[in-house]
Design a protein around this motif. Sequence first.
Motif, PDB file in Angstrom:
ATOM      1  N   THR A 145       0.812  -1.220   0.000  1.00 36.27           N
ATOM      2  CA  THR A 145       0.000   0.000   0.000  1.00 36.27           C
ATOM      3  C   THR A 145       0.843   1.266   0.000  1.00 36.27           C
ATOM      4  O   THR A 145       0.328   2.347  -0.283  1.00 36.27           O
ATOM      5  N   SER A 146       2.116   1.152   0.336  1.00 36.92           N
ATOM      6  CA  SER A 146       2.972   2.337   0.379  1.00 36.92           C
ATOM      7  C   SER A 146       4.416   1.924   0.105  1.00 36.92           C
ATOM      8  O   SER A 146       4.702   0.770  -0.128  1.00 36.92           O
ATOM      9  N   GLY A 147       5.295   2.891   0.152  1.00 34.68           N
ATOM     10  CA  GLY A 147       6.717   2.627  -0.065  1.00 34.68           C
ATOM     11  C   GLY A 147       7.286   3.523  -1.149  1.00 34.68           C
ATOM     12  O   GLY A 147       6.559   4.204  -1.863  1.00 34.68           O
ATOM     13  N   PHE A 148       8.585   3.549  -1.235  1.00 35.68           N
ATOM     14  CA  PHE A 148       9.298   4.345  -2.231  1.00 35.68           C
ATOM     15  C   PHE A 148       8.814   3.988  -3.636  1.00 35.68           C
ATOM     16  O   PHE A 148       8.345   2.876  -3.875  1.00 35.68           O
ATOM     17  N   MET A 149       9.010   4.915  -4.579  1.00 39.05           N
ATOM     18  CA  MET A 149       8.769   4.637  -5.991  1.00 39.05           C
ATOM     19  C   MET A 149       9.972   5.121  -6.778  1.00 39.05           C
ATOM     20  O   MET A 149      10.469   6.217  -6.542  1.00 39.05           O
ATOM     21  N   GLU A 150      10.417   4.276  -7.701  1.00 35.22           N
ATOM     22  CA  GLU A 150      11.565   4.597  -8.538  1.00 35.22           C
ATOM     23  C   GLU A 150      11.150   4.494 -10.004  1.00 35.22           C
ATOM     24  O   GLU A 150      10.577   3.488 -10.417  1.00 35.22           O
TER      25      GLU A 150
ATOM     26  N   THR B 134       4.174  18.678  -1.569  1.00 33.96           N
ATOM     27  CA  THR B 134       3.252  17.814  -0.830  1.00 33.96           C
ATOM     28  C   THR B 134       2.453  16.883  -1.735  1.00 33.96           C
ATOM     29  O   THR B 134       1.876  15.913  -1.263  1.00 33.96           O
ATOM     30  N   ALA B 135       2.416  17.165  -3.032  1.00 29.76           N
ATOM     31  CA  ALA B 135       1.738  16.293  -3.994  1.00 29.76           C
ATOM     32  C   ALA B 135       2.332  16.520  -5.380  1.00 29.76           C
ATOM     33  O   ALA B 135       2.779  17.620  -5.691  1.00 29.76           O
ATOM     34  N   LEU B 136       2.337  15.463  -6.177  1.00 32.56           N
ATOM     35  CA  LEU B 136       2.858  15.525  -7.544  1.00 32.56           C
ATOM     36  C   LEU B 136       1.888  14.850  -8.494  1.00 32.56           C
ATOM     37  O   LEU B 136       1.351  13.784  -8.183  1.00 32.56           O
ATOM     38  N   ASP B 137       1.690  15.459  -9.637  1.00 32.48           N
ATOM     39  CA  ASP B 137       0.996  14.821 -10.746  1.00 32.48           C
ATOM     40  C   ASP B 137       1.983  14.770 -11.896  1.00 32.48           C
ATOM     41  O   ASP B 137       2.464  15.812 -12.356  1.00 32.48           O
TER      42      ASP B 137
ATOM     43  N   LEU C 150      13.909   8.822  -7.653  1.00 28.70           N
ATOM     44  CA  LEU C 150      13.383   8.097  -6.501  1.00 28.70           C
ATOM     45  C   LEU C 150      12.500   9.031  -5.691  1.00 28.70           C
ATOM     46  O   LEU C 150      12.914  10.143  -5.355  1.00 28.70           O
ATOM     47  N   PHE C 151      11.284   8.576  -5.382  1.00 30.94           N
ATOM     48  CA  PHE C 151      10.329   9.350  -4.595  1.00 30.94           C
ATOM     49  C   PHE C 151      10.070   8.624  -3.279  1.00 30.94           C
ATOM     50  O   PHE C 151       9.928   7.409  -3.256  1.00 30.94           O
ATOM     51  N   ASP C 152       9.960   9.402  -2.192  1.00 28.39           N
ATOM     52  CA  ASP C 152       9.617   8.843  -0.883  1.00 28.39           C
ATOM     53  C   ASP C 152       9.004   9.938  -0.046  1.00 28.39           C
ATOM     54  O   ASP C 152       9.036  11.119  -0.414  1.00 28.39           O
ATOM     55  N   SER C 153       8.457   9.564   1.102  1.00 24.69           N
ATOM     56  CA  SER C 153       7.935  10.574   2.020  1.00 24.69           C
ATOM     57  C   SER C 153       9.114  11.270   2.697  1.00 24.69           C
ATOM     58  O   SER C 153      10.131  10.642   2.992  1.00 24.69           O
ATOM     59  N   GLY C 154       8.954  12.562   2.920  1.00 25.30           N
ATOM     60  CA  GLY C 154      10.009  13.349   3.540  1.00 25.30           C
ATOM     61  C   GLY C 154      10.069  13.146   5.049  1.00 25.30           C
ATOM     62  O   GLY C 154       9.167  12.557   5.659  1.00 25.30           O
ATOM     63  N   ALA C 155      11.106  13.651   5.650  1.00 28.50           N
ATOM     64  CA  ALA C 155      11.316  13.498   7.090  1.00 28.50           C
ATOM     65  C   ALA C 155      10.221  14.158   7.919  1.00 28.50           C
ATOM     66  O   ALA C 155       9.970  13.750   9.048  1.00 28.50           O
ATOM     67  N   ASP C 156       9.532  15.160   7.338  1.00 30.56           N
ATOM     68  CA  ASP C 156       8.459  15.834   8.072  1.00 30.56           C
ATOM     69  C   ASP C 156       7.148  15.054   8.055  1.00 30.56           C
ATOM     70  O   ASP C 156       6.183  15.436   8.706  1.00 30.56           O
ATOM     71  N   GLY C 157       7.092  13.942   7.294  1.00 30.59           N
ATOM     72  CA  GLY C 157       5.899  13.116   7.242  1.00 30.59           C
ATOM     73  C   GLY C 157       4.780  13.676   6.402  1.00 30.59           C
ATOM     74  O   GLY C 157       3.693  13.103   6.327  1.00 30.59           O
TER      75      GLY C 157
ATOM     76  N   GLN D 234       0.492  10.552   2.831  1.00 28.49           N
ATOM     77  CA  GLN D 234      -0.612  10.462   3.772  1.00 28.49           C
ATOM     78  C   GLN D 234      -0.114   9.712   5.000  1.00 28.49           C
ATOM     79  O   GLN D 234       0.374   8.590   4.871  1.00 28.49           O
ATOM     80  N   ALA D 235      -0.226  10.338   6.152  1.00 23.62           N
ATOM     81  CA  ALA D 235       0.193   9.707   7.412  1.00 23.62           C
ATOM     82  C   ALA D 235       1.609   9.144   7.315  1.00 23.62           C
ATOM     83  O   ALA D 235       1.866   8.003   7.675  1.00 23.62           O
ATOM     84  N   ASP D 236       2.529   9.954   6.783  1.00 23.50           N
ATOM     85  CA  ASP D 236       3.949   9.620   6.713  1.00 23.50           C
ATOM     86  C   ASP D 236       4.287   8.551   5.670  1.00 23.50           C
ATOM     87  O   ASP D 236       5.395   8.043   5.648  1.00 23.50           O
ATOM     88  N   GLU D 237       3.342   8.175   4.818  1.00 23.98           N
ATOM     89  CA  GLU D 237       3.582   7.143   3.808  1.00 23.98           C
ATOM     90  C   GLU D 237       3.326   7.689   2.411  1.00 23.98           C
ATOM     91  O   GLU D 237       2.354   8.412   2.194  1.00 23.98           O
TER      92      GLU D 237
END
Length: 144
Positions: free
Chosen positions: A31-36, A117-120, A46-53, A133-136
């Motif tokens: 349901t979540s995780g990095f995307m490359e 905070t969001a990408l299209d 490489l995309f991931d959630s940032g340290a600020d969640g 969403q919720a750090d993921e």
Amino acid sequence: MGLRLDVLVGKTIRRVRRVHYVDPGGEPDTTSGFMELSADDGFVVLFDSGADGESIRVEAREWVDPFREPLSAENREFVRRHGKWSVFDRSGAAGYAHLIGNPVVAVHQTGAGDRVTALDIVLERCFLTLEVQADELRVHVCAV
């Protein structure tokens, strides 16, 4: 964020990988995780959630497994007890296959300054939405 996302425009996607947490029983949380994303010219992002969640971290690099073989005895025990992040090629998987062979037409981002905070990511025949969403990191692929 660091990387200017307009560098993706004109690149054709050739590979999609996701990095998911795999629990000690061997079940990945898909349901979540990095995307490359890898492009036909060798560029990788490489995309991931940032340290600020709340924001998206973007880096021009492949994901590197910090627990790749050979493992020390301590790391092997840690993985056995707690699981680990693992990479999965999703290029042919349902949904993600729409991205392969598609050139990026535009990238739209939501946020302020370097905080995204969001990408299209708009491709010729589909689009990709990334948000935290919720750090993921959550990823949605829509065919058009």
